[in-house]
Motif scaffolding. Structure first.
Motif, short mmCIF file in Angstrom:
data_model
loop_
_atom_site.label_atom_id
_atom_site.label_comp_id
_atom_site.label_asym_id
_atom_site.label_seq_id
_atom_site.Cartn_x
_atom_site.Cartn_y
_atom_site.Cartn_z
N ASN A 190 9.02 9.80 12.81
CA ASN A 190 10.00 9.45 11.78
C ASN A 190 9.73 8.10 11.12
N GLU A 191 9.04 7.19 11.83
CA GLU A 191 8.81 5.84 11.31
C GLU A 191 7.33 5.64 11.00
N ILE A 192 7.09 4.73 10.05
CA ILE A 192 5.71 4.32 9.76
C ILE A 192 5.61 2.81 9.92
N THR A 193 4.38 2.36 10.15
CA THR A 193 4.10 0.94 10.33
C THR A 193 2.92 0.54 9.45
N LYS A 194 2.57 -0.72 9.53
CA LYS A 194 1.42 -1.25 8.79
C LYS A 194 0.15 -0.47 9.12
N SER A 195 -0.05 -0.12 10.37
CA SER A 195 -1.26 0.61 10.76
C SER A 195 -1.29 2.01 10.13
N ASP A 196 -0.12 2.63 9.94
CA ASP A 196 -0.07 3.93 9.27
C ASP A 196 -0.46 3.80 7.80
N ILE A 197 0.00 2.72 7.16
CA ILE A 197 -0.37 2.48 5.77
C ILE A 197 -1.88 2.35 5.66
N GLU A 198 -2.48 1.55 6.52
CA GLU A 198 -3.92 1.37 6.49
C GLU A 198 -4.66 2.68 6.76
N ARG A 199 -4.23 3.41 7.76
CA ARG A 199 -4.90 4.67 8.14
C ARG A 199 -4.81 5.72 7.05
N TYR A 200 -3.60 5.95 6.53
CA TYR A 200 -3.42 7.05 5.59
C TYR A 200 -3.84 6.69 4.16
N PHE A 201 -3.75 5.43 3.78
CA PHE A 201 -4.30 5.03 2.47
C PHE A 201 -5.80 5.29 2.45
N LYS A 202 -6.49 4.93 3.54
CA LYS A 202 -7.93 5.17 3.63
C LYS A 202 -8.23 6.66 3.63
N ALA A 203 -7.49 7.42 4.43
CA ALA A 203 -7.73 8.87 4.53
C ALA A 203 -7.51 9.57 3.20
N ALA A 204 -6.58 9.06 2.40
CA ALA A 204 -6.26 9.67 1.11
C ALA A 204 -7.11 9.11 -0.02
N ALA A 205 -8.00 8.17 0.29
CA ALA A 205 -8.83 7.53 -0.73
C ALA A 205 -7.98 6.85 -1.80
N PHE A 206 -6.92 6.17 -1.36
CA PHE A 206 -6.06 5.38 -2.24
C PHE A 206 -6.42 3.92 -1.99
N ASN A 207 -6.47 3.11 -3.03
CA ASN A 207 -6.84 1.70 -2.88
C ASN A 207 -5.95 1.03 -1.84
N LEU A 208 -6.59 0.43 -0.86
CA LEU A 208 -5.87 -0.24 0.21
C LEU A 208 -5.33 -1.58 -0.30
N PRO A 209 -4.02 -1.82 -0.15
CA PRO A 209 -3.46 -3.09 -0.63
C PRO A 209 -3.92 -4.25 0.25
N ALA A 210 -3.89 -5.45 -0.31
CA ALA A 210 -4.31 -6.65 0.43
C ALA A 210 -3.42 -6.88 1.65
N GLY A 251 13.53 0.80 -2.81
CA GLY A 251 14.55 1.80 -2.48
C GLY A 251 14.01 3.08 -1.87
N TYR A 252 12.72 3.12 -1.50
CA TYR A 252 12.12 4.34 -0.98
C TYR A 252 12.17 4.44 0.54
N LEU A 253 12.20 3.30 1.22
CA LEU A 253 12.17 3.26 2.69
C LEU A 253 13.34 2.43 3.21
N ASP A 254 13.70 2.69 4.46
CA ASP A 254 14.70 1.88 5.16
C ASP A 254 14.02 1.23 6.36
N SER A 255 14.35 -0.02 6.62
CA SER A 255 13.81 -0.72 7.78
C SER A 255 14.56 -0.28 9.02
N VAL A 256 13.81 -0.01 10.09
CA VAL A 256 14.44 0.35 11.36
C VAL A 256 14.10 -0.69 12.43
N GLY A 257 13.54 -1.83 12.00
CA GLY A 257 13.26 -2.94 12.90
C GLY A 257 11.83 -2.99 13.38
N ALA A 258 11.40 -4.16 13.79
CA ALA A 258 10.08 -4.41 14.38
C ALA A 258 8.94 -3.88 13.51
N GLY A 259 9.02 -4.06 12.19
CA GLY A 259 7.94 -3.63 11.31
C GLY A 259 7.84 -2.13 11.10
#
Length: 125
Positions: free
Chosen positions: A35-55, A68-76
């Motif tokens: 249900n939750e995503i983290t910084k490592s998910d962004i890095e993993r799936y941006f790369k897998a999808a061939a989308f430019n990885l943000p800095a 307004g697309y995501l809600d924080s559930v704590g601890a990143g």
């Protein structure tokens, strides 16, 4: 994830973050589904999808939350909220048709006066 990205065609990193959250919560294989995503998910799936990885992948999550697309559930950790879900499920991938339809409506209606013409008309009264 690559096929979903090509189908939905996210235009910004915020939209791609929402797409990653949607994929992970709705479409990912059983062992990757959560249900939750983290910084490592962004890095993993941006790369897998061939989308430019943000800095700053962590900042991308914060920006997607502020958009307004995501809600924080704590601890990143962030989860997709109803606005983000509707963006990915219903709006993304359909935008070209919607923009064409809006363009037709605008052309069919009366032409709008330029903003400066309104001020001039008011000044004459």
């Amino acid at each position: 994830i690559r096929t979903l990205k090509e189908t939905k065609a996210p235009k910004t990193a915020n939209e791609m973050a929402a797409l990653v959250a949607y994929y992970v919560s709705e479409l990912a294989p059983g062992s990757d589904r959560k249900n939750e995503i983290t910084k490592s998910d962004i890095e993993r799936y941006f790369k897998a999808a061939a989308f430019n990885l943000p800095a700053g992948a962590g900042f991308t999550l914060v920006n997607a939350k502020n958009a307004g697309y995501l809600d924080s559930v704590g601890a990143g950790q962030y989860k997709l909220n109803p606005v983000g879900y509707n963006l990915v499920a219903h709006r993304m991938g359909n935008r070209d048709a919607e923009e064409k339809e809006r363009g037709r409506d605008r052309k069919a209606g009366a032409k709008r006066r330029p903003q400066h013409a309104k001020k001039t008309a008011r000044a004459r009264k």
